[in-house]
Design a protein around this motif. Structure first.
Motif, PDB file in Angstrom:
ATOM      1  N   LEU A 214      25.733  55.715   7.602  1.00 23.19           N
ATOM      2  CA  LEU A 214      24.420  56.068   8.137  1.00 23.19           C
ATOM      3  C   LEU A 214      23.663  54.841   8.640  1.00 23.19           C
ATOM      4  O   LEU A 214      22.470  54.684   8.395  1.00 23.19           O
TER       5      LEU A 214
ATOM      6  N   VAL B 240      28.004  62.391   1.260  1.00 21.08           N
ATOM      7  CA  VAL B 240      28.162  63.836   1.111  1.00 21.08           C
ATOM      8  C   VAL B 240      29.250  64.287   2.083  1.00 21.08           C
ATOM      9  O   VAL B 240      29.527  63.602   3.069  1.00 21.08           O
TER      10      VAL B 240
ATOM     11  N   TYR C  98      15.899  54.645  -2.764  1.00 24.04           N
ATOM     12  CA  TYR C  98      16.471  55.486  -1.720  1.00 24.04           C
ATOM     13  C   TYR C  98      16.166  56.957  -1.957  1.00 24.04           C
ATOM     14  O   TYR C  98      16.251  57.767  -1.058  1.00 24.04           O
ATOM     15  N   SER C  99      15.865  57.294  -3.210  1.00 23.89           N
ATOM     16  CA  SER C  99      15.580  58.687  -3.533  1.00 23.89           C
ATOM     17  C   SER C  99      14.750  58.721  -4.803  1.00 23.89           C
ATOM     18  O   SER C  99      14.716  57.754  -5.541  1.00 23.89           O
ATOM     19  N   VAL C 100      14.087  59.847  -5.038  1.00 19.94           N
ATOM     20  CA  VAL C 100      13.381  59.970  -6.308  1.00 19.94           C
ATOM     21  C   VAL C 100      14.246  60.781  -7.249  1.00 19.94           C
ATOM     22  O   VAL C 100      14.987  61.646  -6.828  1.00 19.94           O
TER      23      VAL C 100
ATOM     24  N   SER D 237      19.321  64.871   8.799  1.00 17.38           N
ATOM     25  CA  SER D 237      20.007  64.449  10.012  1.00 17.38           C
ATOM     26  C   SER D 237      19.503  65.229  11.217  1.00 17.38           C
ATOM     27  O   SER D 237      19.292  64.666  12.296  1.00 17.38           O
TER      28      SER D 237
ATOM     29  N   GLN E 175      12.382  64.279   0.409  1.00 20.94           N
ATOM     30  CA  GLN E 175      12.273  64.546  -1.025  1.00 20.94           C
ATOM     31  C   GLN E 175      10.818  64.531  -1.489  1.00 20.94           C
ATOM     32  O   GLN E 175      10.392  65.388  -2.252  1.00 20.94           O
TER      33      GLN E 175
ATOM     34  N   ARG F 185      20.479  68.944   2.052  1.00 20.17           N
ATOM     35  CA  ARG F 185      19.263  68.161   2.295  1.00 20.17           C
ATOM     36  C   ARG F 185      19.546  67.092   3.341  1.00 20.17           C
ATOM     37  O   ARG F 185      18.749  66.871   4.236  1.00 20.17           O
ATOM     38  N   TRP F 186      20.721  66.483   3.212  1.00 21.27           N
ATOM     39  CA  TRP F 186      21.094  65.486   4.214  1.00 21.27           C
ATOM     40  C   TRP F 186      21.238  66.120   5.588  1.00 21.27           C
ATOM     41  O   TRP F 186      20.847  65.528   6.601  1.00 21.27           O
TER      42      TRP F 186
ATOM     43  N   TYR G  25      15.463  60.555   4.124  1.00 25.76           N
ATOM     44  CA  TYR G  25      15.876  61.309   2.938  1.00 25.76           C
ATOM     45  C   TYR G  25      14.782  61.264   1.874  1.00 25.76           C
ATOM     46  O   TYR G  25      14.368  62.289   1.336  1.00 25.76           O
TER      47      TYR G  25
ATOM     48  N   GLU H 294      17.126  57.862  10.028  1.00 18.55           N
ATOM     49  CA  GLU H 294      17.834  58.900   9.277  1.00 18.55           C
ATOM     50  C   GLU H 294      17.931  58.527   7.798  1.00 18.55           C
ATOM     51  O   GLU H 294      17.620  59.316   6.916  1.00 18.55           O
ATOM     52  N   ARG H 295      18.354  57.279   7.538  1.00 17.15           N
ATOM     53  CA  ARG H 295      18.485  56.830   6.157  1.00 17.15           C
ATOM     54  C   ARG H 295      17.149  56.919   5.426  1.00 17.15           C
ATOM     55  O   ARG H 295      17.066  57.396   4.304  1.00 17.15           O
TER      56      ARG H 295
ATOM     57  N   LYS I 276      30.151  63.229   6.118  1.00 14.70           N
ATOM     58  CA  LYS I 276      29.573  61.989   6.656  1.00 14.70           C
ATOM     59  C   LYS I 276      30.686  60.975   6.883  1.00 14.70           C
ATOM     60  O   LYS I 276      31.633  60.878   6.113  1.00 14.70           O
TER      61      LYS I 276
ATOM     62  N   GLU J 117      23.107  60.768  -2.948  1.00 19.22           N
ATOM     63  CA  GLU J 117      21.803  60.606  -2.306  1.00 19.22           C
ATOM     64  C   GLU J 117      21.787  59.440  -1.329  1.00 19.22           C
ATOM     65  O   GLU J 117      20.941  59.370  -0.454  1.00 19.22           O
ATOM     66  N   LEU J 118      22.743  58.526  -1.493  1.00 20.29           N
ATOM     67  CA  LEU J 118      22.875  57.463  -0.500  1.00 20.29           C
ATOM     68  C   LEU J 118      23.522  58.002   0.768  1.00 20.29           C
ATOM     69  O   LEU J 118      23.566  57.312   1.777  1.00 20.29           O
TER      70      LEU J 118
ATOM     71  N   LYS K 281      25.077  60.997  -8.591  1.00 20.94           N
ATOM     72  CA  LYS K 281      23.871  61.419  -7.883  1.00 20.94           C
ATOM     73  C   LYS K 281      23.443  60.334  -6.909  1.00 20.94           C
ATOM     74  O   LYS K 281      23.074  60.587  -5.773  1.00 20.94           O
ATOM     75  N   LYS K 282      23.516  59.100  -7.377  1.00 22.95           N
ATOM     76  CA  LYS K 282      23.115  57.970  -6.539  1.00 22.95           C
ATOM     77  C   LYS K 282      23.960  57.933  -5.258  1.00 22.95           C
ATOM     78  O   LYS K 282      23.426  57.782  -4.168  1.00 22.95           O
TER      79      LYS K 282
ATOM     80  N   THR L 169      23.753  51.802   7.697  1.00 22.56           N
ATOM     81  CA  THR L 169      23.417  50.761   6.733  1.00 22.56           C
ATOM     82  C   THR L 169      24.693  50.145   6.188  1.00 22.56           C
ATOM     83  O   THR L 169      25.677  50.846   5.949  1.00 22.56           O
TER      84      THR L 169
END
Lengths: 205, 677
Positions: free
Chosen positions: A177, A155, B61-63, B261, B103, B256-257, B99, B95-96, A158, A151-152, A147-148, A179
């Motif tokens: 992206l 996907v 970076y995300s929840v 984007s 969320q 979602r990405w 996300y 963009e980064r 990319k 979500e980074l 998941k990490k 980074t």
């Protein structure tokens, strides 16, 4: 008219007679001196040709690993000689192969190896050469790490750049992206990419 | 009316801390999130005369629940429902950052964005249409440069209205597309019971199930229609797999990405002539992570940092202690002149003054170390250090960043325990904290020097080296064992951002150093002080006894526990009492032995061989090396873990390891006939 001829690399006469034939078949609207435009039937026909072209190109370059200009050329050559039924069968084969490759089925991996095309093989990110980039195809990690990573931004579709390994060979420095990220080799091995140089393009439905 | 709460969220390295400081100034409280070793900062802000509380969430970076940081953030956001979530986003890399924003908007939280590092973005030719972003997100957007205070006034101006009338908290709905939407719809038909458990709407509950959120899947256990949801989930997974060629979780996060984007593309304008990362950053990077230079450079930097901390810190600490001693003498003289009872004057000098002295003596080192650490972190080098060292530290089951605290441990365990704050993951942090006491600090050296010098003569150097090595070996084994047992469930991750370098800002560095230093004084001070008083009390009472004699309370404790150490070869009360004194600070063991054997009338070098054989001396050194570190370490440990449970665990397990090894050394030595006098 002139630009069409130039783009296709044929004489103006050829274009005129071809357009006449299309108008005759009801695929094209063309008034004298006006810009030719497709009729509804024409649009549909054009789309089906385009789809066939795309599918065949995907089969030859994406799946069989033939380098792009050559693979596209082959697609262009045979797409004209395909009848409905053989086209349908080829499309089904393409779909089946693509599915297998995406899932990383054993037979698909074996097939790829047999095809001997090393450059375009999807591979774990850790197997990319430093300085090379690839498109993410899937993540095979499980649980929280999966998941990490997703979500980074790992996907499908990319673009990720493998910058270089750490001085001791592990972890790896990546760019995604905009980074810079650091992943251990074992983590990076769960991200499958297909190298951009192998002529792969992002294939997200 | 209750105080309004603003939660500060954002990715790591977006300048969140700078903005937090700019908003709250010095009105901050630093602590831990309940139950975990993750730092929690809370500050106060005055808006139009109204007090507002600002809570700094961990950089994420995300929840969700894929790491402890995320868990903390999402728990807080959903359970506490802050009045406003201020998300700090990196304008140079929108963009980064978006996300997380998307969320949070999906969760329907009232949001405002600080479009930070706007100067870096413009320098890179990135222009962001703040108004368009504001409209698309349904959240206020304010451009800021937090580290220079730019845009903060504007932010403050807009905050009251954002806090007052609830900004649109209608959840944002991300278009998940024709392939996923039907699946999500069918799932949300079943989540009516699950949703309240997660504190979200049925639709969002369905999304969180589909994206494989650990918390949502765990909550499934508690609903009655679990089997229905399970089956529906399996069906939908199969359907999506068939449609898209990859799984539901990937598909959902990919969509979602895609939305993120597209959103970024709509509001970001890029000047292609300027562009990309600053070239200087890349050039620095080429050197510091160079294949051959990278590692030596990092080791050199660490060593320099270590040397500098103690080179500069020792004289300052020495002077502080000297001042306290002089002040103590002065008081003593004053009390004597006023003919105060002897016990009182002893209490003031040996108890109070040395108690306070024992606390402040650590301040210079902690301040210096954290100034250096802040320097490395703020410049971006710390992440590279971890990048370079990770391979080696991983062999111990640790994170690359653990190296710095462990190295510091050789100087003093106290600042190094505080230095574990640089580790983000609680697992890495706890393991590092638990093995640090085994690293032989400089305060243990006087003990080794005394014993090794007395008993091993020319081989003293080798003996001392073997003890340092033993400490390291025990630490490594402990790290392995702890990682495989108590912390087995959590996988170790090394997903870390390597931020661009920038020039460290003196204000940030000094602030970081001061924060830690004062935190230590506040959190650890009273415990250390009380420990000193307690030991003084035990040694001086019952009234009338000689200080630390066999009849004093500490002597009685020593006599009753002496038997415990008989298998290790030093089963006499003086040794136990000396070890008890060692709790104050390990070097005190030497002084205590001097006091205890003073009655024998000869120097320690002559007395010790009457009590110890070389073998039991070695066993004693092993004990002194490994047993409960000093009161200051215990206090710092308790301050960092915020848990008495873990602190007691640390005390017990280090004592157990120490005793076992001391006994093992003595018994094996005895049975194999080595070192009998």
């Amino acid at each position: 008219m002139t630009s069409l001829a130039e783009n296709l690399g044929v004489t103006k006469g050829t274009v005129v007679s071809a357009l006449k034939r299309l108008v005759g078949e009801g695929l094209l609207d063309h008034e004298r001196y006006g810009t030719p435009s497709l009729t509804e039937a024409g649009r549909e026909r054009a789309l089906s040709i385009y789809r066939r072209h795309e599918h065949l190109t995907f089969l030859f370059t994406g799946l069989l690993g033939i380098p792009r200009p050559k693979g596209e050329e082959i697609a262009c050559t045979i797409e004209h000689d395909l009848d409905e039924e053989s086209e349908g069968r080829l499309l089904l084969l393409t779909d089946f192969l693509a599915q297998g490759f995406r899932d990383g089925a054993d037979w698909a991996v074996a097939l790829r190896r047999r095809l001997g095309d090393v450059a375009a093989l999807p591979r774990p990110l850790a197997m990319l050469e430093p300085g090379k980039e690839g498109f993410v195809m899937r993540v095979t990690a499980e649980g929280p790490l999966r998941k990490k990573l997703l979500e980074l931004g790992f996907v499908p579709g990319k673009k990720v750049l493998f910058r270089k390994p750490s001085p001791l060979g592990d972890p790896l420095e990546l760019e995604l992206l905009g980074t810079r990220l650091s992943l251990r080799r074992s983590e990076a091995a769960t991200v499958w990419v297909c190298p951009t140089e192998g002529g792969c393009s992002p294939c997200v439905p | 009316m209750a105080t309004k709460v603003i939660a500060l969220a954002g990715n790591p390295n977006t300048g969140k801390t700078s903005l937090f400081n700019a908003l709250t100034g010095s009105r901050q409280k630093v602590g831990n999130w309940p139950g975990v070793t993750v730092e929690r900062k809370e500050g106060r802000l005055s808006l139009d005369g109204r007090e507002v509380s600002v809570v700094d969430l961990p950089g994420i970076y995300s929840v969700g629940a894929s790491s402890v940081d995320e868990q903390i953030a999402s728990d807080y956001l959903l359970a506490e429902r802050p009045d406003l979530v201020l998300v700090v986003v990196d304008a140079s890399n929108l963009e980064r950052s978006l996300y997380l924003v998307v969320q949070l908007r999906e969760m329907g939280l009232p949001l405002a964005l600080a479009l930070n590092m706007e100067d870096v973005a413009s320098a890179q030719g990135v222009r962001i249409d703040a108004a368009a972003l504001e409209e698309r997100l349904g959240a206020a957007v304010v451009p800021t440069v937090a580290c220079r205070g730019k845009g903060v006034a504007e932010l403050r101006r807009r905050l009251p209205s954002l806090l007052g009338d609830l900004p649109s908290s209608e959840p944002l709905s991300v278009p998940y597309g024709p392939h996923l939407s039907p699946s999500l719809k069918r799932l949300s038909d079943l989540t009516a019971e699950l949703a309240p458990l997660l504190g979200v709407s049925p639709e969002l509950a369905a999304i969180r199930l589909a994206e494989g959120d650990g918390e949502a899947l765990a909550a499934l256990e508690r609903v009655k229609n679990r089997w229905m949801i399970d089956r529906r989930l399996a069906d939908e997974r199969e359907r999506v797999e068939g449609l898209l060629g990859y799984d539901l979780q990937t598909a959902l996060i990919e969509r979602r990405w895609a939305f993120v984007s597209a959103l970024a593309a709509q509001v970001v304008r890029r000047d292609l002539l300027l562009g990309g990362r600053p070239a200087l950053s890349d050039r620095i990077d080429r050197i510091v992570t160079h294949r051959l230079l990278g590692l030596p450079l990092f080791l050199a930097v660490s060593w320099g940092l270590f040397r500098a901390t103690f080179f500069l810190g020792d004289p300052i600490a020495g002077r502080l202690v000297g001042a306290f001693v002089r002040f103590g003498r002065f008081l003593e003289a004053l009390l004597e002149r006023g003919s105060a009872p002897e016990l009182l004057s002893r209490f003031v000098t040996d108890g109070l003054i040395s108690g306070v002295g024992a606390v402040v003596v650590f301040f210079p080192h902690i301040f210096l170390l954290f100034a250096f650490i802040a320097l490395l972190e703020d410049s971006g080098y710390m992440a590279r250090g971890a990048f370079v060292m990770d391979r080696i530290m991983r062999m111990l089951g640790l994170h690359g960043k653990s190296f710095m605290p462990l190295l510091m441990g050789f100087g003093c365990n106290v600042p190094s325990i505080m230095a574990t704050r640089i580790l983000e993951r609680p697992r890495d942090r706890m393991i590092t904290l638990l093995i640090l006491p085994f690293v032989s600090c400089s305060a243990r050296l006087p003990i080794f020097l005394l014993f090794a010098g007395t008993f091993f003569g020319a081989r003293a150097g080798t003996v001392i080296f073997s003890l340092y090595l033993l400490g390291l070996v025990v630490a490594v084994v402990a790290a392995k064992v702890l990682g495989g047992t108590l912390f087995a469930g959590e996988s170790s991750q090394f997903v870390m951002e390597l931020p661009p370098y920038h020039r460290p800002r003196p204000a940030v560095v000094l602030r970081g150093a001061w924060e830690r230093g004062s935190l230590f004084l506040r959190k650890a001070g009273s415990f250390i002080f009380l420990s000193v008083l307690a030991v003084w009390f035990l040694a001086s009472f019952p009234p009338g006894v000689e200080y630390a004699s066999a009849e004093s309370w500490i002597g009685r404790i020593g006599r009753s526990t002496a038997g415990l150490f008989a298998p290790a070869g030093f089963g006499f009360w003086q040794a136990s009492v000396a070890l008890l004194f060692g709790f104050l600070a390990k070097e005190v063991v030497v002084g205590a032995l001097g006091t205890l054997f003073a009655a024998e009338g000869v120097g320690l070098a002559q007395v010790l061989p009457r009590y110890f054989s070389p073998l039991s001396a070695y066993a004693f050194m092993v004990m002194a090396l490994l047993y409960v570190p000093c009161a200051a370490v215990v206090a710092a440990f308790r301050g960092e873990t915020n848990s008495w449970k873990w602190t007691f665990f640390m005390i017990l397990y280090t004592s157990f390891v120490a005793w076992t090894l001391a006994v093992a050394v003595y018994q094996i030595g005895r049975l194999s006939g080595i070192g009998f006098p």
